[in-house]
Design a protein around this motif. Structure first.
Motif, PDB file in Angstrom:
ATOM      1  N   LYS A 132     -21.356  25.616   1.687  1.00 16.67           N
ATOM      2  CA  LYS A 132     -19.956  25.950   1.400  1.00 16.67           C
ATOM      3  C   LYS A 132     -19.017  25.264   2.391  1.00 16.67           C
ATOM      4  N   ALA A 133     -19.459  25.173   3.645  1.00 21.04           N
ATOM      5  CA  ALA A 133     -18.620  24.561   4.681  1.00 21.04           C
ATOM      6  C   ALA A 133     -18.327  23.096   4.371  1.00 21.04           C
ATOM      7  N   LYS A 134     -19.270  22.434   3.714  1.00 21.35           N
ATOM      8  CA  LYS A 134     -19.079  21.020   3.377  1.00 21.35           C
ATOM      9  C   LYS A 134     -17.951  20.821   2.364  1.00 21.35           C
ATOM     10  N   LYS A 135     -17.625  21.871   1.622  1.00 25.30           N
ATOM     11  CA  LYS A 135     -16.627  21.767   0.553  1.00 25.30           C
ATOM     12  C   LYS A 135     -15.248  22.276   0.967  1.00 25.30           C
ATOM     13  N   VAL A 136     -15.097  22.658   2.223  1.00 22.92           N
ATOM     14  CA  VAL A 136     -13.804  23.175   2.694  1.00 22.92           C
ATOM     15  C   VAL A 136     -12.747  22.078   2.621  1.00 22.92           C
ATOM     16  N   GLU A 137     -11.582  22.448   2.123  1.00 20.93           N
ATOM     17  CA  GLU A 137     -10.482  21.489   1.938  1.00 20.93           C
ATOM     18  C   GLU A 137      -9.610  21.422   3.192  1.00 20.93           C
ATOM     19  N   LEU A 138      -9.209  20.205   3.558  1.00 14.39           N
ATOM     20  CA  LEU A 138      -8.294  19.993   4.682  1.00 14.39           C
ATOM     21  C   LEU A 138      -6.933  19.567   4.137  1.00 14.39           C
ATOM     22  N   PRO A 139      -5.946  20.471   4.103  1.00 16.40           N
ATOM     23  CA  PRO A 139      -4.609  20.111   3.605  1.00 16.40           C
ATOM     24  C   PRO A 139      -3.943  19.075   4.508  1.00 16.40           C
ATOM     25  N   LYS A 140      -2.945  18.411   3.968  1.00 10.59           N
ATOM     26  CA  LYS A 140      -2.217  17.388   4.719  1.00 10.59           C
ATOM     27  C   LYS A 140      -1.584  17.971   5.983  1.00 10.59           C
ATOM     28  N   GLU A 141      -1.124  19.216   5.896  1.00 13.82           N
ATOM     29  CA  GLU A 141      -0.504  19.867   7.054  1.00 13.82           C
ATOM     30  C   GLU A 141      -1.470  19.903   8.237  1.00 13.82           C
ATOM     31  N   ILE A 142      -2.741  20.204   7.964  1.00  9.19           N
ATOM     32  CA  ILE A 142      -3.750  20.279   9.020  1.00  9.19           C
ATOM     33  C   ILE A 142      -3.997  18.898   9.620  1.00  9.19           C
ATOM     34  N   ILE A 143      -4.129  17.909   8.761  1.00 11.93           N
ATOM     35  CA  ILE A 143      -4.370  16.538   9.237  1.00 11.93           C
ATOM     36  C   ILE A 143      -3.199  16.053  10.082  1.00 11.93           C
ATOM     37  N   ASP A 144      -1.974  16.366   9.652  1.00 13.29           N
ATOM     38  CA  ASP A 144      -0.786  15.948  10.413  1.00 13.29           C
ATOM     39  C   ASP A 144      -0.767  16.580  11.804  1.00 13.29           C
ATOM     40  N   ILE A 145      -1.142  17.856  11.888  1.00 14.06           N
ATOM     41  CA  ILE A 145      -1.171  18.537  13.193  1.00 14.06           C
ATOM     42  C   ILE A 145      -2.211  17.899  14.101  1.00 14.06           C
ATOM     43  N   LEU A 146      -3.373  17.579  13.541  1.00 15.87           N
ATOM     44  CA  LEU A 146      -4.438  16.963  14.337  1.00 15.87           C
ATOM     45  C   LEU A 146      -4.050  15.550  14.783  1.00 15.87           C
TER      46      LEU A 146
END
Length: 528
Positions: free
Chosen positions: A213-227
């Motif tokens: 299940k962890a492999k399918k977790v979605e990363l929204p653009k907001e999260i990527i921008d913060i990182l």
């Protein structure tokens, strides 16, 4: 039972009697479920080994191995003795039963004092979950290694590779709260073994299911921008260190491999929080993954908090809207409040204006403009004049003016840039008659009513936004539940700072708008 409820129950039972160890319990549990190693850093006697042993009992299969390392420790003490029967066959096979290669979980205290022979084998076990036993590489059942020490690894001792494998690093200090110390004095020795409902324990099959299940977790653009923002801040910090030799902090070096493992750990936290999409709250866990020493820890927390808070564009929008409305209302109230004077020097007659205006910082200033009477019949835009005792009257590029005698008006351009009137700080249209006396502001009852209505609309809008902020906070807390982070904690409150700032800004704008409305109502020069 959902994962959040289950994790919360586990944390409560596992932490029974352990004072101020809630975070250590929670993060060790996360690492064990995710199959990652964790390093507990703190003085002796802070229950680090008890935390590891307790948390391991949250699993159906929990063979546990623990050992206190020292510089004289041998591989036999950690990996098991050599089998004499195999030794006669020139095969260096070990009897691993009861030792680390056969354990589901292991706790190694003072890990950095171990010998190179042990460290090299540990690296393979942590990285590949394999152990070289005689002529074969066997797969080990180890889910997680918990290491502890009261000191960080010494530099240039070949310990960097091992230290890097501990994806999470947590400081476990002595008791801080006075009340907890009082409880400690009344506490009986704690049991390592605890009674745990079998329904709460994780099976190996369930752990595999969580992993998928962890492999399918979605990363929204907001999260990527913060990182991306965080990475940029770290790089900027490192660059500034190059020029500031006085700061006693090392470069924050985060490898690509480490970032990948960090994100894998966060994905497990998402699944165990009953979500399929990563949220901002999950990124709070990163603060335990990027530091290498205590000095870096404070810097990492600061950089992460700055990345999470960001800039609140909504606040800027509110403030800009208020200032624009305020400026318009003030101008309506103070229309034609300036001095008209006639100056006569060197045989020339000039109309002198003293015009109040709000500068770019929204502060009241007075602009002084001189225009010759002979320009009254002209429609061009001219530079204003200044009088110099040496040169006499001279044009200046600071302010411009343009007369319109037909409309009995003069358009003033204040604080012009690059000799271009279109790039001025503000414009004022004023009367060109009665220049020998002061003209007071007088507004009609109709205009006053309209200005009051504008103020009331702003108050109503900001008040409605305050109600919306309260709802947004409730929704945010509901959507940002993390099984390993308590929302009452200070670290979670950081995420709410933006909303709190937005709230206080709106409250202040309501107060300021009410003052503005009061000024309109009490304006002294109202004409019927």
């Amino acid at each position: 039972m959902n994962y959040i409820s289950r994790i919360q129950k586990l944390r409560k039972v596992l932490g029974e009697g352990l004072l101020e160890k809630e975070e250590a319990i929670a993060l060790t549990l996360l690492c064990m479920i995710a199959g990652k190693s964790i390093f507990l850093y703190g003085p002796a006697g802070t229950a680090k080994s008890l935390v590891a042993r307790r948390v391991s009992q949250a699993f159906q299969s929990h063979k546990f191995f623990d050992y206190l390392m020292n510089k004289f420790s041998t591989p036999e003490e950690v990996f098991g003795p050599l089998k004499l029967s195999e030794l006669r066959k020139d095969n260096l096979e070990r009897n691993i039963e009861g030792f680390l290669p056969a354990a589901d979980f292991a706790f190694l205290d003072e890990i950095f004092k171990s010998s190179p022979a042990i460290l090299n084998a540990l690296l393979t076990i942590i990285n590949e979950k394999k152990f070289r036993n005689g002529k074969e590489n066997i797969k080990v059942p180890l889910k997680a290694l918990v290491a502890a020490s009261n000191e960080l690894p010494a530099k240039n001792q070949g310990l960097e590779a091992l230290y890097d494998r501990f994806i999470m690093r947590l400081i476990v200090p002595r008791l801080d709260e006075k009340d907890n110390f009082a409880k400690l004095l009344q506490t009986l020795p704690l049991n390592e073994e605890i009674k745990l409902d079998e329904a709460l324990k994780f099976s190996n099959d369930e752990l595999e299911n969580i992993k998928e299940k962890a492999k399918k977790v979605e990363l929204p653009k907001e999260i990527i921008d913060i990182l991306l923002n965080l990475k940029a801040r770290i790089e900027l910090f490192n660059k500034e260190l190059e020029t500031n030799q006085e700061v006693n902090v090392n470069f924050i070096d985060v490898s690509e491999r480490r970032w990948i493992v960090i994100m894998e750990l966060l994905r497990f936290a998402v699944v165990l929080s009953d979500r399929t999409k990563m949220k901002v709250v999950d990124l709070l866990l990163i603060k335990h993954c990027l530091w290498s020493n205590e000095e870096q820890k404070e810097v990492v927390e600061k950089l992460l908090n700055e990345s999470l808070s960001g800039s609140n564009t909504q606040i800027l929008k509110y403030e800009k809207e208020f200032e624009e409305q305020k400026e318009g209302i003030i101008e309506s109230l103070e229309e034609e409040v300036f001095y008209y004077k006639t100056l006569k020097k060197d045989g020339k007659v000039f109309i002198h204006y003293e015009i109040p205006y709000l500068n770019k910082d929204k502060k009241q200033e007075i602009a002084h403009i001189n225009a010759p009477e002979e320009d009254l019949d002209k429609k061009e835009i001219f530079q204003g004049y200044k009088y110099d005792s040496y040169y006499g009257w001279r044009r200046t590029s600071e302010h411009y003016y343009c007369f319109n005698k037909a409309r009995n008006k003069c358009l003033i351009y204040i604080n012009v840039k690059y000799n271009d009137p279109s790039q001025c700080e503000c414009k004022k249209e004023i009367s060109i008659t009665n220049h020998s006396k002061i003209v007071s502001s007088r507004i009609s009852l109709k205009i006053q009513a309209k200005l009051k209505e504008d103020c009331e609309e702003m108050i109503e809008k900001f008040q409605a936004e305050l109600d919306m902020i309260k709802k947004k906070k409730e929704v945010f807390c509901k959507e940002n539940q993390n099984a390993f982070i308590d929302q009452e904690n200070e670290e979670f409150q950081i995420l709410l700072q933006g909303l709190e700032t937005e709230k206080s800004t709106c409250e202040q704008l309501v107060i300021e708008t009410k003052k503005l409305k009061d000024k309109v109502e009490k304006h002294p020069n109202i004409k019927g």
